[in-house]
Write a protein that holds these residues in place. Structure first.
Motif, PDB file in Angstrom:
ATOM      1  N   ASN A  61       0.676  -0.978  -0.591  1.00 51.39           N
ATOM      2  CA  ASN A  61       0.167   0.338  -0.291  1.00 51.39           C
ATOM      3  C   ASN A  61       1.023   1.344   0.057  1.00 51.39           C
ATOM      4  O   ASN A  61       1.268   1.458   0.879  1.00 51.39           O
ATOM      5  CB  ASN A  61      -0.580  -0.122   1.099  1.00 51.39           C
ATOM      6  N   LEU A  62       0.893   2.138  -0.686  1.00 56.56           N
ATOM      7  CA  LEU A  62       1.512   3.070  -1.414  1.00 56.56           C
ATOM      8  C   LEU A  62       0.651   4.413   0.085  1.00 56.56           C
ATOM      9  O   LEU A  62      -0.647   3.949   0.906  1.00 56.56           O
ATOM     10  CB  LEU A  62       1.132   3.955  -1.965  1.00 56.56           C
ATOM     11  N   PHE A  63       1.674   5.388   0.739  1.00 55.20           N
ATOM     12  CA  PHE A  63       1.337   6.611   1.302  1.00 55.20           C
ATOM     13  C   PHE A  63       2.772   7.277   1.220  1.00 55.20           C
ATOM     14  O   PHE A  63       3.524   6.900   1.026  1.00 55.20           O
ATOM     15  CB  PHE A  63       1.636   6.021   3.229  1.00 55.20           C
ATOM     16  N   ASP A  64       2.218   8.356   1.538  1.00 54.08           N
ATOM     17  CA  ASP A  64       3.731   9.805   1.325  1.00 54.08           C
ATOM     18  C   ASP A  64       3.677  10.164   2.755  1.00 54.08           C
ATOM     19  O   ASP A  64       3.245  10.321   4.030  1.00 54.08           O
ATOM     20  CB  ASP A  64       3.098  10.729   0.532  1.00 54.08           C
ATOM     21  N   ILE A  65       4.898  10.428   3.177  1.00 54.16           N
ATOM     22  CA  ILE A  65       5.762  11.381   4.029  1.00 54.16           C
ATOM     23  C   ILE A  65       6.259  13.156   3.708  1.00 54.16           C
ATOM     24  O   ILE A  65       6.644  13.098   2.302  1.00 54.16           O
ATOM     25  CB  ILE A  65       6.391  10.717   5.113  1.00 54.16           C
ATOM     26  N   GLY A  66       5.410  14.112   3.317  1.00 56.85           N
ATOM     27  CA  GLY A  66       5.932  15.387   3.793  1.00 56.85           C
ATOM     28  C   GLY A  66       5.929  16.137   3.958  1.00 56.85           C
ATOM     29  O   GLY A  66       5.785  16.634   5.727  1.00 56.85           O
ATOM     30  N   ARG A  67       5.852  17.305   3.329  1.00 57.56           N
ATOM     31  CA  ARG A  67       6.592  18.645   4.385  1.00 57.56           C
ATOM     32  C   ARG A  67       6.681  19.930   3.605  1.00 57.56           C
ATOM     33  O   ARG A  67       6.263  19.880   2.631  1.00 57.56           O
ATOM     34  CB  ARG A  67       8.096  19.047   5.736  1.00 57.56           C
ATOM     35  N   PRO A  68       5.988  21.001   4.277  1.00 54.12           N
ATOM     36  CA  PRO A  68       6.263  22.785   3.984  1.00 54.12           C
ATOM     37  C   PRO A  68       7.442  22.603   2.451  1.00 54.12           C
ATOM     38  O   PRO A  68       8.807  21.729   2.821  1.00 54.12           O
ATOM     39  CB  PRO A  68       6.744  23.289   4.214  1.00 54.12           C
ATOM     40  N   SER A  69       7.725  22.724   1.299  1.00 52.89           N
ATOM     41  CA  SER A  69       8.916  22.423   0.295  1.00 52.89           C
ATOM     42  C   SER A  69       9.854  23.452   1.062  1.00 52.89           C
ATOM     43  O   SER A  69      10.234  24.707   1.141  1.00 52.89           O
ATOM     44  CB  SER A  69       8.631  23.596  -1.341  1.00 52.89           C
ATOM     45  N   SER A  70      10.981  23.274   0.522  1.00 48.77           N
ATOM     46  CA  SER A  70      12.341  23.966   1.112  1.00 48.77           C
ATOM     47  C   SER A  70      13.126  24.714  -0.027  1.00 48.77           C
ATOM     48  O   SER A  70      14.049  25.586   0.111  1.00 48.77           O
ATOM     49  CB  SER A  70      13.873  22.647   1.909  1.00 48.77           C
ATOM     50  N   LYS A  71      12.419  24.261  -1.227  1.00 45.39           N
ATOM     51  CA  LYS A  71      12.788  25.136  -2.512  1.00 45.39           C
ATOM     52  C   LYS A  71      12.740  26.261  -2.030  1.00 45.39           C
ATOM     53  O   LYS A  71      11.365  26.827  -1.276  1.00 45.39           O
ATOM     54  CB  LYS A  71      12.161  25.283  -3.447  1.00 45.39           C
ATOM     55  N   GLN A  72      13.667  27.603  -2.501  1.00 45.00           N
ATOM     56  CA  GLN A  72      13.539  29.329  -2.715  1.00 45.00           C
ATOM     57  C   GLN A  72      12.332  29.324  -3.933  1.00 45.00           C
ATOM     58  O   GLN A  72      12.704  28.910  -4.860  1.00 45.00           O
ATOM     59  CB  GLN A  72      14.660  29.787  -3.149  1.00 45.00           C
ATOM     60  N   GLY A  73      11.052  30.462  -3.474  1.00 38.33           N
ATOM     61  CA  GLY A  73      10.827  30.587  -4.304  1.00 38.33           C
ATOM     62  C   GLY A  73      11.271  30.777  -5.805  1.00 38.33           C
ATOM     63  O   GLY A  73      10.886  30.855  -6.934  1.00 38.33           O
TER      64      GLY A  73
END
Length: 123
Positions: free
Chosen positions: A111-123
């Motif tokens: 079964n698929l699942f995701d772990i995430g957070r706000p992006s660290s990329k600079q706009g």
């Protein structure tokens, strides 16, 4: 430690799905909905429980991909992903889009699942 952030739905029609669940649960659709993405209860859940994400998919759904999956949230994404892998998950793919950085994993039964957070990329 990751916490349950959202239940994510892969949708052919984001508007129809989000409107259905909004009406059924009597919870408003969050601001910023588009034909490709909508949410109820925010991206990281609320006092009323985890959020719900509605994500547009193009064409046919991938046969091996579950169309409803859990999204977990952890600011320390690398540590959370490493821990999941140590516990038996398989790392499938990494993404950084729409202001969110996440890793898709497969649990021991596939079964698929995701772990995430706000992006660290600079706009």
């Amino acid at each position: 430690m990751p916490r349950l952030s959202a239940i994510a739905f892969d949708c052919r029609d984001v508007a129809a799905q989000s409107q259905f669940w909004s009406a059924l649960l009597d919870r408003p659709i969050d601001e910023g909905a588009s034909p490709y993405f909508a949410s109820i209860g925010g991206h990281n859940g609320s006092a009323d429980g985890p959020g719900m994400l509605f994500l547009g998919v193009h064409g046919e759904r991938e046969a091996a991909k579950n169309p409803v999956h859990l999204d977990l949230f952890d600011l320390d994404l690398p540590t959370a992903v490493d821990r999941a892998v140590e516990l038996g998950a398989e790392r499938v793919a990494d993404f950084d889009e729409y202001g969110v950085e996440w890793v898709t994993l497969r649990d021991p039964e596939g079964n698929l699942f995701d772990i995430g957070r706000p992006s660290s990329k600079q706009g």
